[in-house]
Design an enzyme around this catalytic site. Structure first.
Site, PDB file in Angstrom:
ATOM      1  N   GLY A   1       0.787  -1.224   0.000  1.00  0.00           N
ATOM      2  CA  GLY A   1       0.000   0.000   0.000  1.00  0.00           C
ATOM      3  C   GLY A   1       0.818   1.273   0.000  1.00  0.00           C
TER       4      GLY A   1
ATOM      5  N   LYS B   1      16.853  -0.509  -7.428  1.00  0.00           N
ATOM      6  CA  LYS B   1      16.986   0.552  -8.414  1.00  0.00           C
ATOM      7  C   LYS B   1      15.627   1.201  -8.617  1.00  0.00           C
ATOM      8  CE  LYS B   1      18.824   2.879 -11.909  1.00  0.00           C
ATOM      9  NZ  LYS B   1      19.802   3.954 -11.659  1.00  0.00           N
TER      10      LYS B   1
ATOM     11  N   GLU C   1       6.657  -7.929  -6.775  1.00  0.00           N
ATOM     12  CA  GLU C   1       6.024  -8.722  -5.735  1.00  0.00           C
ATOM     13  C   GLU C   1       5.043  -9.711  -6.355  1.00  0.00           C
ATOM     14  OE1 GLU C   1       3.618  -6.426  -3.079  1.00  0.00           O
ATOM     15  OE2 GLU C   1       2.495  -5.443  -4.684  1.00  0.00           O
TER      16      GLU C   1
ATOM     17  N   ARG D   1      -3.466 -14.123  -3.989  1.00  0.00           N
ATOM     18  CA  ARG D   1      -4.927 -14.038  -3.835  1.00  0.00           C
ATOM     19  C   ARG D   1      -5.543 -13.535  -5.122  1.00  0.00           C
ATOM     20  NH1 ARG D   1      -5.204  -8.632  -3.971  1.00  0.00           N
ATOM     21  NH2 ARG D   1      -3.660  -7.393  -2.843  1.00  0.00           N
TER      22      ARG D   1
END
Length: 447
Positions: free
Chosen positions: A164, A201, A287, A291
């Protein structure tokens, strides 16, 4: 197949999962806080269980109450939706200990991908391209300066347990690095109870591209193409597209193939999204979300495949219903997240919806759990609905989106609808010429 599924969520995603269950002939149970007693998913479920007062920690994050609700109602599986407990490894483990199926990956896979540092190591091992940066957590300023000098400024410092946009700071020079490192660690500790950070980076004008993947848990994986989520504010997605205007078929097949193979090699089960920054023809892993994503409907629009059906099928042991060669991409889809927020300041705007009218017609889908007279509580995420538009190509999709936005009416509260009406008429958006910084620069100019 499952006999009864408990839906451990609220709002539009709870209703979305409930509809999929009904189509499959599966009984549904929803849990809710006292604030959501009149919510649409509560009204439509076969059974409902109140699990606590409005604060999330006392209701939607109350694992013991949710497990008790499963036992009381005889639910044999739980669908967590997104947010809340959807990426909570301990929750998945507790359900397994009670012989209740978690409709998602194993607790071990959630743990690996939930730790940003371990996720990056795993991605690298699986052959997924990663952003140049530290191999693990960075604690010393001297080490941080060495790594930054090696990969070149600017660099970004990120919380290992983050999400977030919290615990993220950019350093453009060595002079910035000390303050950025301290600030990121402080924010990470306060937000996540873990002050571990790492360095990457910082790409100047990247796009945010994510690949929808599925694994059957037995060494087979597929991808459902990519989504472009580059229109963001404070690292929160606002507008998503499938497929990306920035990729061609060759690039799509290349990165999709890499991701599908990685999921198969990992032995992953269920839905997942592998997220990248994309710049100058190169993909860089950032990432993996273990889900269902908020923006999954645009993938459903261009593939014609119900991803929640697929989640339930895989979790029940039925395997994937499609092979990679069965998955075709048809046309273009865009999703706008309609939030109960001021369209300029993004200040939350809870209150009573006095009139609610959704657009219709060919290629229009609205996922929402609100209705005229519904009172939006101030306790939760401000998302009240998603407008998903599909067309034969991006030009048709944009034309249809403009019309749909004109038809959409939400009275009584402020929403982000005016922002999308502005965006759909912007030349950069029409040309697909934007990056992850575009929206914030646009909003700054409008002030």
């Amino acid at each position: 197949m499952f006999q009864k599924i408990l839906i451990a969520n609220r709002g539009e995603i709870a209703l979305r999962v409930l509809r999929a269950c009904k189509e499959l002939g599966i009984q549904t149970v929803v849990v809710h806080s006292t604030a959501d007693a009149d919510a649409m998913h509560v009204r439509l479920a076969d059974e409902s269980v109140c699990i606590g007062p409005p604060p999330s920690r006392d209701s939607y994050l109350n694992v013991h109450q949710i497990v008790a609700a499963c036992e009381i109602t005889g639910a044999d599986a739980v669908h967590p939706g997104y947010g809340f407990l959807s990426e909570n490894a301990k929750f998945a483990d507790i359900l397994a200990a009670h012989n209740i199926t978690f409709i998602g990956p194993t607790g071990d896979h959630i743990r690996v991908m939930g730790d940003k540092i371990e996720a990056k190591r795993t991605a690298k091992r699986l052959g997924i391209p990663v952003v140049p940066g530290s191999d693990g957590a960075v604690t010393e300023e001297k080490e941080a300066k060495r790594i930054a000098a090696e990969i070149g400024y600017p660099v970004i410092i990120k919380a290992s347990a983050g999400g977030g946009g919290r615990g993220m700071k950019v350093a453009h020079t060595e002079a910035d690095l000390e303050v950025a490192l301290q600030t990121a660690r402080s924010e990470a500790g306060a937000a996540f109870g873990d002050d571990a950070v790492y360095i990457e980076k910082y790409l100047q004008k990247p796009r945010h591209i994510e690949v929808q993947v599925f694994g059957d848990g037995f060494g087979r994986g597929v991808h459902f193409g990519e989504r472009d989520c580059s229109l963001q504010r404070r690292h929160q997605k606002v507008w998503e597209e499938a497929n990306s205007p920035a990729l061609n078929a060759e690039e799509r097949a290349r990165i999709g193939g890499i991701c599908a193979k990685a999921i198969a090699d990992l032995g992953y089960s269920g839905a997942g999204t592998i997220e990248f920054l994309y710049e100058n023809g190169e993909f860089y892993f950032i990432e993996m979300n273990t889900r269902l994503q908020v923006e999954h409907p645009v993938t459903e629009a261009i593939t014609g495949i119900d991803l929640v059906h697929e989640q339930i099928r895989v979790a029940s042991g039925g395997g994937l219903s499609v092979r990679q060669e069965d998955i075709k991409f048809n046309g273009h889809a865009i999703e706008c997240r309609i939030n109960a927020e001021d369209p300029r300041t993004f200040t939350p705007s809870p209150g009573t919806i006095t009139h609610f009218h959704t657009p219709g017609g060919l290629g229009i889908r609205v996922d929402s759990g609100v209705y005229s007279g519904y009172k939006i509580p101030p306790y939760y995420d401000s998302l009240i609905g998603k407008l998903i538009v599909h067309g034969r190509n991006r030009v048709e999709c944009m034309m249809r989106l403009r019309r749909a936005l004109d038809e959409f009416v939400v009275d009584g509260i402020k929403t982000t609808l005016p922002l999308f009406r502005d965006l759909v008429g912007n030349a950069d958006i029409a040309n697909g010429d934007y990056d992850i910084h575009w929206l914030e620069k646009y909003l700054a100019k409008e002030e």
